[in-house]
Motif scaffolding. Structure first.
Motif, mmCIF file in Angstrom:
data_model
loop_
_atom_site.group_PDB
_atom_site.id
_atom_site.type_symbol
_atom_site.label_atom_id
_atom_site.label_comp_id
_atom_site.label_asym_id
_atom_site.label_seq_id
_atom_site.Cartn_x
_atom_site.Cartn_y
_atom_site.Cartn_z
ATOM 1 N N VAL A 56 0.832 -1.206 0.000
ATOM 2 C CA VAL A 56 0.000 0.000 0.000
ATOM 3 C C VAL A 56 0.869 1.260 0.000
ATOM 4 C CG1 VAL A 56 -1.676 1.319 1.354
ATOM 5 C CG2 VAL A 56 -1.960 -1.149 1.076
ATOM 6 N N VAL A 57 1.905 1.274 0.826
ATOM 7 C CA VAL A 57 2.793 2.436 0.892
ATOM 8 C C VAL A 57 3.482 2.659 -0.452
ATOM 9 C CG1 VAL A 57 4.920 3.329 1.938
ATOM 10 C CG2 VAL A 57 3.151 2.325 3.381
ATOM 11 N N ALA A 59 2.392 1.728 -3.388
ATOM 12 C CA ALA A 59 1.390 2.167 -4.356
ATOM 13 C C ALA A 59 1.134 3.675 -4.223
ATOM 14 C CB ALA A 59 0.090 1.387 -4.166
ATOM 15 N N VAL A 60 1.064 4.147 -2.993
ATOM 16 C CA VAL A 60 0.869 5.585 -2.765
ATOM 17 C C VAL A 60 2.078 6.366 -3.281
ATOM 18 C CG1 VAL A 60 0.674 7.351 -0.958
ATOM 19 C CG2 VAL A 60 -0.716 5.279 -0.835
ATOM 20 N N LEU A 61 3.277 5.885 -2.994
ATOM 21 C CA LEU A 61 4.480 6.561 -3.492
ATOM 22 C C LEU A 61 4.559 6.542 -5.015
ATOM 23 C CD1 LEU A 61 7.199 5.454 -0.904
ATOM 24 C CD2 LEU A 61 6.070 7.681 -1.130
ATOM 25 N N VAL A 63 1.987 6.571 -7.066
ATOM 26 C CA VAL A 63 1.029 7.575 -7.549
ATOM 27 C C VAL A 63 1.603 8.980 -7.399
ATOM 28 C CG1 VAL A 63 -1.237 8.616 -7.085
ATOM 29 C CG2 VAL A 63 -0.998 6.131 -7.182
ATOM 30 N N ILE A 64 2.268 9.245 -6.282
ATOM 31 C CA ILE A 64 2.896 10.551 -6.075
ATOM 32 C C ILE A 64 3.967 10.800 -7.132
ATOM 33 C CG2 ILE A 64 4.386 11.871 -4.503
ATOM 34 C CD1 ILE A 64 2.804 10.573 -2.193
#
Length: 88
Positions: A56-57, A59-61, A63-64
Motif C-alpha cells: 500500500v505504501v 502504491a501511494v508513493l 502515484v505521487i
C-alpha cells in the motif's frame, strides 16, 4: 530531418543543444522515474511476500511519483515558445 510543423533543434554557441526544459523539470522527471521503478519493484516484492502495508505504501508513493512526473512534463510543454535554455 524534422517532421512537418516541428522546429529544428537549436544549438548554442558552444555547440550544445538548446531545449525548452528547465533543469528542475529534467531532475523531477529523472528522479521521479527512478522512484517510480523502485516503488513498483518494492510494491511487487511486498505483494509476493504478503506484506500488505508495504504494498500500500509503495502504491501511494508510485502515484505521487506519477503525478510529479506529469506536472513536470506539463510545465515543460507550457513554457513560452521560443524560450530555450542550454542543455547540460
Amino acid at each position: 530531418m524534422t517532421a512537418e510543423g516541428e522546429m529544428p533543434e537549436e544549438t548554442s554557441a558552444s555547440g550544445k543543444p538548446m531545449v525548452a526544459a528547465t533543469p528542475r523539470d529534467v531532475v523531477h522527471i529523472r528522479l521521479g522515474s527512478f522512484a517510480l521503478i523502485a516503488a513498483i519493484g518494492l510494491g511487487v516484492l511486498g505483494f509476493v511476500a504478503g506484506i500488505t502495508w508495504l504494498t500500500v505504501v509503495m502504491a501511494v508513493l508510485a502515484v505521487i511519483a506519477i503525478v510529479d512526473i506529469a506536472l513536470a512534463m506539463h510545465r515543460q510543454s507550457r513554457s513560452a515558445p521560443g524560450t530555450t535554455t542550454e542543455a547540460g
